[in-house]
Design a protein around this motif. Structure first.
Motif, mmCIF file in Angstrom:
data_model
loop_
_atom_site.group_PDB
_atom_site.id
_atom_site.type_symbol
_atom_site.label_atom_id
_atom_site.label_comp_id
_atom_site.label_asym_id
_atom_site.label_seq_id
_atom_site.Cartn_x
_atom_site.Cartn_y
_atom_site.Cartn_z
ATOM 1 N N VAL A 155 0.864 -1.189 0.000
ATOM 2 C CA VAL A 155 0.000 0.000 0.000
ATOM 3 C C VAL A 155 0.897 1.234 0.000
ATOM 4 O O VAL A 155 1.682 1.444 0.921
ATOM 5 C CB VAL A 155 -0.932 0.023 1.231
ATOM 6 C CG1 VAL A 155 -1.860 1.244 1.159
ATOM 7 C CG2 VAL A 155 -1.759 -1.262 1.309
ATOM 8 N N SER A 156 0.786 2.042 -1.041
ATOM 9 C CA SER A 156 1.664 3.196 -1.209
ATOM 10 C C SER A 156 1.380 4.275 -0.178
ATOM 11 O O SER A 156 0.250 4.448 0.294
ATOM 12 C CB SER A 156 1.485 3.780 -2.613
ATOM 13 O OG SER A 156 2.139 5.019 -2.727
ATOM 14 N N ILE A 157 2.414 5.041 0.126
ATOM 15 C CA ILE A 157 2.279 6.185 1.027
ATOM 16 C C ILE A 157 1.287 7.212 0.474
ATOM 17 O O ILE A 157 0.721 8.006 1.221
ATOM 18 C CB ILE A 157 3.663 6.829 1.271
ATOM 19 C CG1 ILE A 157 3.623 7.790 2.465
ATOM 20 C CG2 ILE A 157 4.160 7.520 0.022
ATOM 21 C CD1 ILE A 157 4.989 8.305 2.870
ATOM 22 N N ASP A 158 1.045 7.165 -0.844
ATOM 23 C CA ASP A 158 0.066 8.072 -1.447
ATOM 24 C C ASP A 158 -1.329 7.862 -0.873
ATOM 25 O O ASP A 158 -2.170 8.763 -0.899
ATOM 26 C CB ASP A 158 0.006 7.864 -2.965
ATOM 27 C CG ASP A 158 1.272 8.341 -3.656
ATOM 28 O OD1 ASP A 158 2.035 9.097 -3.026
ATOM 29 O OD2 ASP A 158 1.503 7.959 -4.813
ATOM 30 N N GLU A 159 -1.587 6.657 -0.368
ATOM 31 C CA GLU A 159 -2.899 6.331 0.192
ATOM 32 C C GLU A 159 -2.965 6.573 1.703
ATOM 33 O O GLU A 159 -4.010 6.384 2.321
ATOM 34 C CB GLU A 159 -3.256 4.873 -0.122
ATOM 35 C CG GLU A 159 -3.338 4.585 -1.620
ATOM 36 C CD GLU A 159 -3.721 3.147 -1.912
ATOM 37 O OE1 GLU A 159 -4.559 2.591 -1.177
ATOM 38 O OE2 GLU A 159 -3.165 2.573 -2.872
ATOM 39 N N ARG A 160 -1.865 6.970 2.275
ATOM 40 C CA ARG A 160 -1.835 7.238 3.724
ATOM 41 C C ARG A 160 -2.646 8.491 4.032
ATOM 42 O O ARG A 160 -2.577 9.478 3.282
ATOM 43 C CB ARG A 160 -0.382 7.412 4.174
ATOM 44 C CG ARG A 160 -0.177 7.370 5.675
ATOM 45 C CD ARG A 160 1.303 7.509 6.018
ATOM 46 N NE ARG A 160 1.809 8.844 5.735
ATOM 47 C CZ ARG A 160 3.044 9.259 6.017
ATOM 48 N NH1 ARG A 160 3.907 8.414 6.550
ATOM 49 N NH2 ARG A 160 3.417 10.495 5.725
ATOM 50 N N PRO A 161 -3.411 8.509 5.124
ATOM 51 C CA PRO A 161 -4.210 9.702 5.463
ATOM 52 C C PRO A 161 -3.348 10.952 5.572
ATOM 53 O O PRO A 161 -2.235 10.915 6.096
ATOM 54 C CB PRO A 161 -4.822 9.327 6.819
ATOM 55 C CG PRO A 161 -4.837 7.837 6.845
ATOM 56 C CD PRO A 161 -3.615 7.403 6.084
ATOM 57 N N ALA A 231 6.898 2.152 6.272
ATOM 58 C CA ALA A 231 8.147 1.407 6.078
ATOM 59 C C ALA A 231 8.772 1.765 4.735
ATOM 60 O O ALA A 231 8.150 2.423 3.897
ATOM 61 C CB ALA A 231 7.862 -0.099 6.131
ATOM 62 N N ASP A 232 10.026 1.317 4.542
ATOM 63 C CA ASP A 232 10.601 1.431 3.210
ATOM 64 C C ASP A 232 10.236 0.168 2.432
ATOM 65 O O ASP A 232 9.382 -0.604 2.847
ATOM 66 C CB ASP A 232 12.112 1.678 3.275
ATOM 67 C CG ASP A 232 12.903 0.487 3.806
ATOM 68 O OD1 ASP A 232 12.339 -0.618 3.915
ATOM 69 O OD2 ASP A 232 14.100 0.657 4.105
ATOM 70 N N ASN A 233 10.884 -0.065 1.302
ATOM 71 C CA ASN A 233 10.468 -1.149 0.421
ATOM 72 C C ASN A 233 11.310 -2.409 0.544
ATOM 73 O O ASN A 233 11.311 -3.249 -0.352
ATOM 74 C CB ASN A 233 10.477 -0.659 -1.027
ATOM 75 C CG ASN A 233 9.422 0.401 -1.267
ATOM 76 O OD1 ASN A 233 8.279 0.091 -1.546
ATOM 77 N ND2 ASN A 233 9.789 1.663 -1.134
ATOM 78 N N GLY A 234 11.995 -2.547 1.678
ATOM 79 C CA GLY A 234 12.782 -3.744 1.904
ATOM 80 C C GLY A 234 11.902 -4.975 2.059
ATOM 81 O O GLY A 234 10.806 -4.919 2.613
ATOM 82 N N LYS A 235 12.404 -6.108 1.563
ATOM 83 C CA LYS A 235 11.625 -7.349 1.638
ATOM 84 C C LYS A 235 11.412 -7.826 3.074
ATOM 85 O O LYS A 235 10.573 -8.687 3.317
ATOM 86 C CB LYS A 235 12.322 -8.433 0.814
ATOM 87 C CG LYS A 235 12.266 -8.167 -0.683
ATOM 88 C CD LYS A 235 12.901 -9.297 -1.473
ATOM 89 C CE LYS A 235 12.820 -9.023 -2.979
ATOM 90 N NZ LYS A 235 13.455 -10.106 -3.770
ATOM 91 N N GLU A 236 12.168 -7.234 3.998
ATOM 92 C CA GLU A 236 11.961 -7.594 5.403
ATOM 93 C C GLU A 236 10.596 -7.169 5.908
ATOM 94 O O GLU A 236 10.141 -7.639 6.959
ATOM 95 C CB GLU A 236 13.065 -6.984 6.280
ATOM 96 C CG GLU A 236 13.175 -5.484 6.190
ATOM 97 C CD GLU A 236 14.204 -5.028 5.170
ATOM 98 O OE1 GLU A 236 14.756 -3.923 5.329
ATOM 99 O OE2 GLU A 236 14.447 -5.777 4.200
ATOM 100 N N PHE A 253 3.948 2.089 2.506
ATOM 101 C CA PHE A 253 5.319 2.016 2.026
ATOM 102 C C PHE A 253 5.720 3.317 1.345
ATOM 103 O O PHE A 253 5.010 3.807 0.460
ATOM 104 C CB PHE A 253 5.483 0.841 1.070
ATOM 105 C CG PHE A 253 5.414 -0.494 1.761
ATOM 106 C CD1 PHE A 253 6.568 -1.097 2.225
ATOM 107 C CD2 PHE A 253 4.198 -1.119 1.979
ATOM 108 C CE1 PHE A 253 6.514 -2.311 2.892
ATOM 109 C CE2 PHE A 253 4.120 -2.331 2.643
ATOM 110 C CZ PHE A 253 5.287 -2.940 3.101
ATOM 111 N N ALA A 254 6.857 3.864 1.790
ATOM 112 C CA ALA A 254 7.380 5.095 1.196
ATOM 113 C C ALA A 254 7.816 4.834 -0.234
ATOM 114 O O ALA A 254 8.000 3.687 -0.663
ATOM 115 C CB ALA A 254 8.559 5.612 2.025
#
Length: 323
Positions: A155-161, A231-236, A253-254
């Protein structure tokens, strides 16, 4: 000496967006990103949309202009025929681009060749079948969706409130890892955006399973004060849906290369690096040491909090929720 125009990168466009949003002048933006003021002015004029300047839109518009220019000027019938022949010989677009540059003195980017292939596919052509990865379109590394891994149901940060950007409420957290020497162990670090209250734990590896379990354990005591996690886009962070289920909080995700979107977390990691520099083997660091450092950081008065401490503000908030 003649000056040559240097194309801005996606990372620079991220910086321009952030600096413009915080009210910096064009001159200040130019100094920060390492470009001329005229380049910044041109960038803002050419790539401004209905919602103002946005880095994703700016990159997309630039890519489209470059493709159309190359297509109109250089992708004539003879060039297309030559490229098609090389593709059928199973040359990659990168190899074709390099060969054209070295042998024919023609500047045709591999992105343009890939786009030609997929345009051909849309019209029923078969050029894509000669590619090594014929089932998947090439994705430019400059694109915003390019990153360290493809995370299912990301879920992209663009969708964050929008309220999260304001830091006007308590409950929005940023998460990251501090990696040890030779990837030997790591710290999972999580910081709350409004209070700067931080939690952290040492882990032996950065697998998604390990990081997810550590994240849930760290935030469980504060579950009532966990609304979002960025979070960032790390697979962790691939098991983000498990975090959401356990903590009842959405994970966002940023954008790749936009560390400023998690700026507080980056700053906190910098503070931790004062205790454990980059050469640290975290497998040799005890959890007691980590807890001791976090207590110290959370009990440190912060100017932005009117010299109150993160620990005090979080304790007051949790007490209020329990009342």
């Amino acid at each position: 000496m003649m000056k040559t125009y240097k194309q801005l990168t996606y990372e620079q466009r991220c910086q321009i967006y952030a600096l413009k949003k915080t009210g910096n002048t064009q001159q200040k933006i130019a100094e920060t990103v390492g470009a001329s003021q005229s380049a910044i002015s041109r960038e803002l004029q050419r790539n401004n949309g209905k919602r103002g300047y946005r880095f994703k839109q700016a990159q997309s518009l630039t890519d489209d202009r470059r493709f159309n220019a190359e297509k109109n000027i250089k992708m004539n019938a003879a060039m297309i025929a030559l490229i098609d022949d090389k593709l059928k010989d199973k040359w990659s677009p990168e190899q074709i681009s390099g060969w054209l540059r070295e042998e024919k003195d023609e500047q045709i980017s591999h992105e343009t060749i890939y786009k030609h292939v997929w345009a051909d596919k849309k019209t029923g052509g078969s050029l894509f079948t000669y590619l090594r990865r014929q089932g998947k379109a090439y994705q430019s590394r400059s694109k915003s969706q390019a990153g360290r891994g493809h995370i299912k149901n990301r879920v992209s940060i663009d969708e964050r409130p929008d309220i999260v950007d304001d830091k006007s409420r308590l409950g929005d957290w940023e998460i990251d890892l501090v990696i040890g020497k030779g990837h030997s162990g790591a710290l999972v670090t999580i910081v709350e955006r409004k209070t700067s209250f931080s939690v952290s734990t040492r882990v032996n590896d950065k697998s998604a399973e390990t990081v997810t379990a550590a994240t849930i354990a760290l935030l469980e005591p504060y579950k009532a004060a966990v609304l979002t996690i960025t979070a960032d886009n790390g697979k962790e962070f691939a098991y983000h849906e498990q975090m959401t289920d356990a903590l009842d909080a959405k994970v966002y995700f940023a954008d790749p290369y936009c560390s400023w979107q998690r700026g507080l977390n980056e700053n906190t990691n910098g503070l931790l690096r004062q205790y454990w520099p980059k050469k640290t083997d975290f497998k040799k660091v005890s959890q007691m040491e980590v807890s001791s450092v976090l207590l110290e950081l959370n009990d440190r008065p912060r100017k932005k909090l009117n010299y109150q401490t993160p620990a005090k503000l979080m304790a007051e908030h949790m007490a209020g929720l329990a009342a």
